[in-house]
Design a protein around this motif. Structure first.
Motif, PDB file in Angstrom:
ATOM      1  N   THR A   1      33.419  34.217   7.032  1.00 30.64           N
ATOM      2  CA  THR A   1      33.855  32.881   7.458  1.00 30.64           C
ATOM      3  C   THR A   1      33.676  31.858   6.324  1.00 30.64           C
ATOM      4  O   THR A   1      33.166  32.183   5.247  1.00 30.64           O
ATOM      5  N   TYR A   2      34.058  30.634   6.648  1.00 33.97           N
ATOM      6  CA  TYR A   2      33.866  29.496   5.729  1.00 33.97           C
ATOM      7  C   TYR A   2      32.372  29.323   5.428  1.00 33.97           C
ATOM      8  O   TYR A   2      31.988  28.988   4.309  1.00 33.97           O
ATOM      9  N   HIS A   3      31.530  29.604   6.438  1.00 40.48           N
ATOM     10  CA  HIS A   3      30.078  29.558   6.209  1.00 40.48           C
ATOM     11  C   HIS A   3      29.656  30.565   5.139  1.00 40.48           C
ATOM     12  O   HIS A   3      28.950  30.220   4.194  1.00 40.48           O
TER      13      HIS A   3
ATOM     14  N   THR B   1      31.394  32.120   2.889  1.00 39.95           N
ATOM     15  CA  THR B   1      31.927  31.818   1.556  1.00 39.95           C
ATOM     16  C   THR B   1      31.098  30.738   0.877  1.00 39.95           C
ATOM     17  O   THR B   1      30.780  30.837  -0.306  1.00 39.95           O
ATOM     18  N   ASP B   2      30.738  29.706   1.639  1.00 38.59           N
ATOM     19  CA  ASP B   2      29.958  28.629   1.021  1.00 38.59           C
ATOM     20  C   ASP B   2      28.549  29.090   0.667  1.00 38.59           C
ATOM     21  O   ASP B   2      27.991  28.669  -0.349  1.00 38.59           O
ATOM     22  N   LEU B   3      27.969  29.952   1.496  1.00 40.34           N
ATOM     23  CA  LEU B   3      26.628  30.476   1.169  1.00 40.34           C
ATOM     24  C   LEU B   3      26.700  31.331  -0.100  1.00 40.34           C
ATOM     25  O   LEU B   3      25.866  31.214  -1.003  1.00 40.34           O
TER      26      LEU B   3
ATOM     27  N   ARG C   1      34.333  15.142   8.793  1.00 32.70           N
ATOM     28  CA  ARG C   1      34.595  16.272   9.688  1.00 32.70           C
ATOM     29  C   ARG C   1      33.830  17.530   9.290  1.00 32.70           C
ATOM     30  O   ARG C   1      33.685  18.462  10.053  1.00 32.70           O
ATOM     31  N   GLN C   2      33.361  17.580   8.028  1.00 35.58           N
ATOM     32  CA  GLN C   2      32.637  18.777   7.603  1.00 35.58           C
ATOM     33  C   GLN C   2      31.120  18.575   7.595  1.00 35.58           C
ATOM     34  O   GLN C   2      30.384  19.387   7.039  1.00 35.58           O
ATOM     35  N   ALA C   3      30.671  17.488   8.227  1.00 34.21           N
ATOM     36  CA  ALA C   3      29.226  17.192   8.207  1.00 34.21           C
ATOM     37  C   ALA C   3      28.426  18.339   8.829  1.00 34.21           C
ATOM     38  O   ALA C   3      27.445  18.810   8.242  1.00 34.21           O
TER      39      ALA C   3
ATOM     40  N   PRO D   1      41.192  21.313  -2.818  1.00 34.60           N
ATOM     41  CA  PRO D   1      42.547  21.477  -2.280  1.00 34.60           C
ATOM     42  C   PRO D   1      42.753  22.922  -1.809  1.00 34.60           C
ATOM     43  O   PRO D   1      41.941  23.795  -2.117  1.00 34.60           O
ATOM     44  N   ASN D   2      43.818  23.120  -1.069  1.00 33.71           N
ATOM     45  CA  ASN D   2      44.072  24.450  -0.518  1.00 33.71           C
ATOM     46  C   ASN D   2      45.388  25.006  -1.036  1.00 33.71           C
ATOM     47  O   ASN D   2      46.360  24.269  -1.190  1.00 33.71           O
ATOM     48  N   VAL D   3      45.421  26.310  -1.274  1.00 38.49           N
ATOM     49  CA  VAL D   3      46.637  26.975  -1.737  1.00 38.49           C
ATOM     50  C   VAL D   3      47.739  26.831  -0.683  1.00 38.49           C
ATOM     51  O   VAL D   3      47.480  26.966   0.512  1.00 38.49           O
TER      52      VAL D   3
END
Ligand code: ARG
Length: 578
Positions: A311-313, A315-317, A339-341, A124-126
């Protein structure tokens, strides 16, 4: 424990195939499609005949001759072009039911390869209200968490809160624009915060300047500006409170409440690794890792945007690195919609190039969307996104129509009725979701899935409660469970169904597919009904027979309860109907 008829038969067949010089790859059985003919079927002779250029019936006959010598097998026949049909001895099945009843895991084994799995679901998002999209991720993730634990893996679940991107700067900018200061922030509750976010979202869509300001504030926040950090902390903690309450209603649980912000420090390390390995390059002011796949290039991983932000990339890395280094993850599984595939493909390839997750399995489980009757993503009547609170309330309203009112049933005051209402409502929502294969979407149809009959959560809860009532009656009459004897065909069929539980759990685990468990609960509950109609318990006429049937009934109750638990659904002791 010798409950696994398939496993036992596969082993026996393997030995026979070996003895006869046949390829053991084909020495497998499956549950028979023709319960009237056999319990299990082996079709290996047909496949073997092709490669060995032999007559399949001859091969099948030689295997059958050997199988007939097995003490637990009642009959073997070769049918059609070379199917081997196997029927087990009743006593053997019955003895296994007795063993199952004495095993606290009901005959379910554990994985051969226990390891540490990190599950990333919810997401979820803040400041954004949770909607049905976050429902699937939470519901599926919770079930997988329970299945993984049950088979013996060491699980760490993490909500991975979206608490760090541009939306944070957008809200802070919106509050500043409205209040001229951030000092009121600390009194804002979640409803007010969400309002600010909605307004900011509309503004930033049409106003470049507002967008630019939001970007600047985001950058300052990430750089550690104290004022922004303090305000953001409050927004975050109010949001987390609301999100926790929402997930608690759904009985969706997490070990960790890490957020994207927790990965911020590590983002710098990711960039450093990329530079040291010389796998990043500057492109139009951004720092990227190029990915290519044959002659079809994939969009690159973006580590640093041209404005300097991660970026989101990234952060996930960074999060992968933390999960591997700190949590010792050996497998990481993500649950989001399709959508996040591409995002996860990029991140996983980036992780591989960076070498931050050696020998760690990274998996993205993609689920379909929850749709309205029009086949489009589910919306409220006024076209807005349906938030989770509203959804749960709607389901409860529906369930209330089928339940007695407080005070109408002895011992059921307001609190008890309310508890039952929410247990049934949540079961309706979750079962509806989990009975579908993960990858397919489904139509959100409250009328259907809050029904107390059909393939619904409430139906399974009823089946359990009905058996509870039989067990209570039996106890009141001094009847105890006893050794299983199989006489009626319905008893035998029920026992064979019960014996599938281990395989069902293992398949649900290896395929990461809770719908396998949901299907099984439904067919088991139906099979119990057939059994119960044909085989009375209290009026069995013979107390040994009654004790045997009671044991089968109790086993069904325990297996159904365990299965619901693996789906994240509670089984109330008693169910009521208006
Ligand atoms: N917050 C994201 C969203 O709402 C989902 C996060 C999924 N997990 C992850 N590690 N990226 O779409």
């Amino acid at each position: 424990m010798n409950l696994l008829f398939e496993t036992t038969l596969n082993k026996t067949l393997s030995e026979i195939f070996e003895k006869l010089g046949l390829d053991t790859k084909f020495a497998t059985v499956k549950v028979s499609d023709r319960a009237d003919l056999s319990d299990f079927q082996c079709n290996g002779a047909l496949a073997l005949a092709k490669t060995a250029h032999k007559n399949p019936r001859e091969i099948a006959a030689s295997v059958a001759t050997e199988l007939e010598k097995e003490p637990n097998i009642a009959t073997v026949s070769v049918d059609g072009p070379g199917f081997i049909n196997i029927k087990l001895k009743d006593d053997f099945i019955a003895a296994n039911m007795d063993k199952m009843a004495q095993d606290e895991r009901l005959g379910c084994g554990i994985t051969e390869n226990p390891h540490r799995v990190v599950l990333d679901y919810g997401g979820p998002n803040v400041a954004k209200e949770m909607h049905v999209g976050h429902l699937r991720s939470g519901v599926i993730g919770e079930s997988i968490q329970r299945i993984e634990r049950f088979v013996g893996n060491d699980v760490v679940s993490d909500v991975h809160l979206g608490d760090w991107g541009t939306p944070m700067g957008m809200i802070l900018a919106e509050i500043l624009r409205s209040d001229g200061t951030l000092s009121h922030v600390f009194s804002y509750n979640i409803a007010q915060i969400t309002e600010f976010y909605k307004r900011a979202n509309i503004r930033c869509k049409e106003d470049e300047e507002a967008k630019e300001q939001a970007r600047k504030i985001t950058a300052a926040l990430q750089d550690g500006d104290e004022q922004y950090r303090a305000a953001w902390q409050h927004l975050r903690s109010e949001s987390v409170k609301a999100i926790k309450a929402n997930y608690a209603q759904l009985d969706v649980n997490f070990d960790l409440w890490w957020g994207e912000s927790d990965a911020h420090q590590t983002c710098g390390e990711i960039v450093k690794i990329a530079r040291n390995k010389e796998i990043s390059e500057v492109d139009n002011g951004a720092e990227i890792i190029r990915l290519e796949e044959g002659n079809k290039p994939k969009p690159p991983v973006i580590l640093i945007k041209s404005d300097g932000g991660y970026t989101y990339h990234t952060t996930d890395l960074a999060t992968i690195k933390m999960r591997v280094d700190q949590l010792k993850a050996q497998e990481i599984v993500y649950f989001t919609d399709s959508r996040q595939a591409l995002h996860f493909e990029q991140v996983f390839e980036g992780a591989e190039k960076l070498g931050i997750a050696p020998n760690v399995e990274l998996k993205h489980i993609v689920f379909g969307t929850v749709n309205g009757a029009d086949g489009k993503p589910f919306k409220t009547r006024d076209g807005g996104v349906m938030n989770l609170d509203t959804l749960i309330e709607m389901s409860k309203d529906k369930v209330r129509q089928s339940l007695p009112k407080a005070g109408e049933v002895e011992g059921y005051g307001e609190a008890e009725i309310e508890k039952l209402t929410s247990q049934i409502a949540v079961a309706a929502i979750k079962f509806q979701d989990l009975k579908n294969t993960i990858s397919s979407g489904y139509v959100f149809e409250l009328d259907d899935f809050a029904k107390f009959e059909g393939k619904t959560g409430p139906y399974i809860q009823y089946a359990i409660a009905r058996i509870n009532s039989v067990l209570r009656k039996a106890e009141a009459n001094g009847l105890n469970v006893g050794n299983v004897k199989l006489e009626a065909p319905e008893e035998r069929a029920l026992a064979l169904k019960l014996a599938q539980v281990h395989n069902v759990v293992m398949r649900a685990h290896s395929e990461k597919e809770p719908s396998i468990i949901a299907d099984y609960t439904y067919t088991l509950a139906q099979q119990f009904s057939t059994f119960y109609n044909a085989c009375p318990i209290m009026n069995a006429g013979d107390c040994n027979l009654a004790a045997s049937r009671l044991r089968l009934a109790k086993l069904v109750r325990d297996v159904l309860t365990l299965m619901l638990n693996l789906l994240g659904i509670e089984a109330p002791e008693v169910m009521l109907k208006a």
